[in-house]
Design an enzyme around this catalytic site. Structure first.
Site, PDB file in Angstrom:
ATOM      1  N   ASP A 112       0.836  -1.201   0.000  1.00  0.00           N
ATOM      2  CA  ASP A 112       0.000   0.000   0.000  1.00  0.00           C
ATOM      3  C   ASP A 112       0.874   1.256   0.000  1.00  0.00           C
ATOM      4  OD1 ASP A 112      -2.078   1.808   0.392  1.00  0.00           O
ATOM      5  OD2 ASP A 112      -2.181   1.457   2.553  1.00  0.00           O
ATOM      6  N   ASP A 290      -1.838   6.215  -4.910  1.00  0.00           N
ATOM      7  CA  ASP A 290      -2.171   5.216  -3.893  1.00  0.00           C
ATOM      8  C   ASP A 290      -2.575   3.885  -4.515  1.00  0.00           C
ATOM      9  OD1 ASP A 290      -2.785   3.891  -1.572  1.00  0.00           O
ATOM     10  OD2 ASP A 290      -4.738   4.838  -1.337  1.00  0.00           O
TER      11      ASP A 290
END
Ligand SMILES: *[C@@H]1O[C@H](CO)[C@@H](O)[C@H](O)[C@H]1NC(C)=O
Ligand SMILES: *[C@@H]1O[C@H](CO)[C@@H](O)[C@H](O)[C@H]1NC(C)=O
Ligand SMILES: *[C@@H]1O[C@H](CO)[C@@H](O)[C@H](O)[C@H]1NC(C)=O
Ligand SMILES: *[C@@H]1O[C@H](CO)[C@@H](O)[C@H](O)[C@H]1NC(C)=O
Ligand SMILES: *[C@@H]1O[C@H](CO)[C@@H](O)[C@H](O)[C@H]1NC(C)=O
Ligand SMILES: *[C@@H]1O[C@H](CO)[C@@H](O)[C@H](O)[C@H]1NC(C)=O
Ligand SMILES: *[C@@H]1O[C@H](CO)[C@@H](O)[C@H](O)[C@H]1NC(C)=O
Ligand SMILES: *[C@@H]1O[C@H](CO)[C@@H](O)[C@H](O)[C@H]1NC(C)=O
Length: 399
Positions: A112, A290
């Site tokens: 992530d 992201d």
């Protein structure tokens, strides 16, 4: 099916090459989990709205870590009003294998770039971690208990546990003294049904680390464990890969366009504009890259400006639809170069089974203070380079 709920894809085998930036280790094959579609391929609007809510929350709590760590407030953060009990955020997960401890045990983690901490399920976790492989620090001769607990909160949930340090290996590169959470409690969003990997590895900067320790990749750089201070992602249905310590020249074509990181907390960059069919409709915005967000998210005013140019229908909640047959060719301009979004990524699919109207992959969220989020809808179209050493991001066309 365009958006399988779980797909298992293996990367291409490594090839020896003599080109200057050839990768020097094997990339990590990634697996994908995403849950925004119904089985018939139509969009699950409730899941999309849930995803938007968790995206908004994801980008709220971390700035408090930023403020604590750097002693000043995160300029783009806006505090909002807490949790509403939503669970599965429908966030996309790109996950792969790492190993931890001595002797090494393997785990899968969600990679992530929108957070900075690492957690794994621990022996005291009980039912909230069931279905996940457990890391037992007592079975590792190199583990060290830091004697502190920490509760990491994410948009979709939390992981609470004891902080340990140990040896962590990613794609053949080993870092020692890596701090992470050995969880004693997973929030519902990390239950095995919503979250197939065992844990999560954040790839953003230390300013966002809740327990203020160097994230894995930065620790690797500090320990000279990687050949180059760069990692790169190919996020695509076919052959998704994360490479640590270099760039995989087999996975992109043409030139790489670089742009500076404007703030080292998230991977935040300046975006020249967003447009479609050759028209620039939105300009001068800031965005966060992201890998843990599915959609392309922007502020409501600009997103409305984009869709108004095509007579789109507002579905409420920041979502828009357009006739499936005449979807615009959207693009995002970064570093002076326009990157086209394929219709496979920008068109999320029909509103309901058989509908002639489709949902756009650009959605509005005003909870992020004007900040845009470049999620999968964008990232699945580019080879994306996270260059820590030069504090910049690179984008290139996929090979
Ligand atoms: C949070 O939002 C809810 C509903 O939107 C509202 O009723 C409540 O007063 C808010 N709480 C705070 C502390 O602002
Ligand atoms: C997943 O977790 C549930 C409880 O949350 C548990 O009942 C189930 O057995 C777990 N699945 C596996 C494969 O362990
Ligand atoms: C490790 O072993 C010690 C001593 O037996 C025990 O107190 C501790 O709870 C164990 N830790 C874990 C995470 O199981
Ligand atoms: C950790 O934080 C979550 C969400 O804020 C909360 O629900 C949970 O109870 C906390 N856990 C502990 C052990 O403090
Ligand atoms: C281990 O890492 C911490 C930061 O996470 C650092 O403060 C400490 O000095 C390191 N210890 C060693 C032995 O390198
Ligand atoms: C790549 O960059 C070089 C030098 O800047 C330029 O001459 C060339 O046209 C570019 N190639 C492509 C495909 O954009
Ligand atoms: C979008 O791009 C495709 C492929 O290049 C092209 O066929 C189509 O006409 C374009 N649509 C519009 C509205 O420009
Ligand atoms: C771009 O946006 C920033 C902040 O939103 C603003 O301060 C600046 O004046 C804008 N620049 C232009 C050229 O519009």
């Amino acid at each position: 099916m365009r958006f399988p709920s779980v797909s298992l894809i293996v990367a291409l085998p490594m090839l020896a090459t003599a080109v200057p930036h050839a990768r020097s280790s094997t990339g990590i094959p990634l697996m994908k989990h995403s849950s925004l579609h119904n089985v018939d391929g139509s969009v699950n609007l409730d899941a999309v709205k849930l995803h938007m809510a968790t995206t908004e929350r994801k980008f709220q709590p971390e700035p408090s870590a930023y403020a604590k760590n750097l002693g000043r407030s995160f300029p783009l953060a806006k505090r909002t009003n807490g949790s509403d009990g939503l669970t599965d955020g429908g966030n996309v997960l790109w996950y792969g294998e790492i190993s931890v401890g001595t002797p090494p045990a393997t785990f899968t983690v969600d990679f992530d770039t929108g957070s900075s901490d690492l957690f794994l399920a621990g022996p005291k976790c009980g039912s909230t971690c069931s279905g996940h492989k457990i890391f037992n620090p007592n079975a590792s001769s190199t583990s060290k208990d830091l004697g502190q607990t920490f509760n990491a909160t994410y948009g979709e949930g939390n992981a609470f546990g004891e902080l340990y340090t140990d040896v962590v290996t990613v794609a053949g590169y080993t870092v020692t003294n890596q701090t992470f959470i050995v969880a004693e409690q997973y929030g519902e969003a990390f239950s095995n049904q919503s979250f197939p990997p065992d844990g999560l590895m954040g790839l953003a900067f230390q300013a966002l680390s809740g327990y203020d320790s160097p994230p894995v990749f930065l620790n690797m750089i500090a320990q000279n464990a990687v050949p180059k201070p760069v990692f790169a992602f190919k996020l695509a249905e076919s052959g998704p890969e994360l490479l640590f310590g270099g760039i995989n020249t087999d996975l992109y074509q043409g030139n790489i366009t670089y742009t500076p990181v404007t703030q080292e907390a998230y991977w935040q960059i300046y975006i020249d504009g967003v447009g479609a069919n050759g028209q620039q409709l939105v300009t001068n915005i800031s965005g966060i890259v992201d890998t843990g967000t599915t959609l392309l998210t922007g502020d409501a005013t600009n997103v409305a400006k984009f869709y108004d140019a095509f007579g789109a229908t507002s579905l409420g909640g920041g979502l828009y639809s357009l006739p499936c047959a005449s979807f615009p060719n959207a693009s995002v301009e970064i570093g002076g170069r326009s990157f086209a979004l394929s219709s496979e990524t920008f068109n999320l699919g029909p509103i309901s089974s058989g509908s002639p109207d489709c949902v756009g992959g650009l959605v509005a969220n005003d909870g992020l203070n004007g900040l845009w989020i470049l999620g999968d809808v964008f990232l699945m179209n580019t080879y994306t380079i996270f260059d820590v050493g030069n504090s910049r991001m690179g984008f290139a066309d996929l090979a």
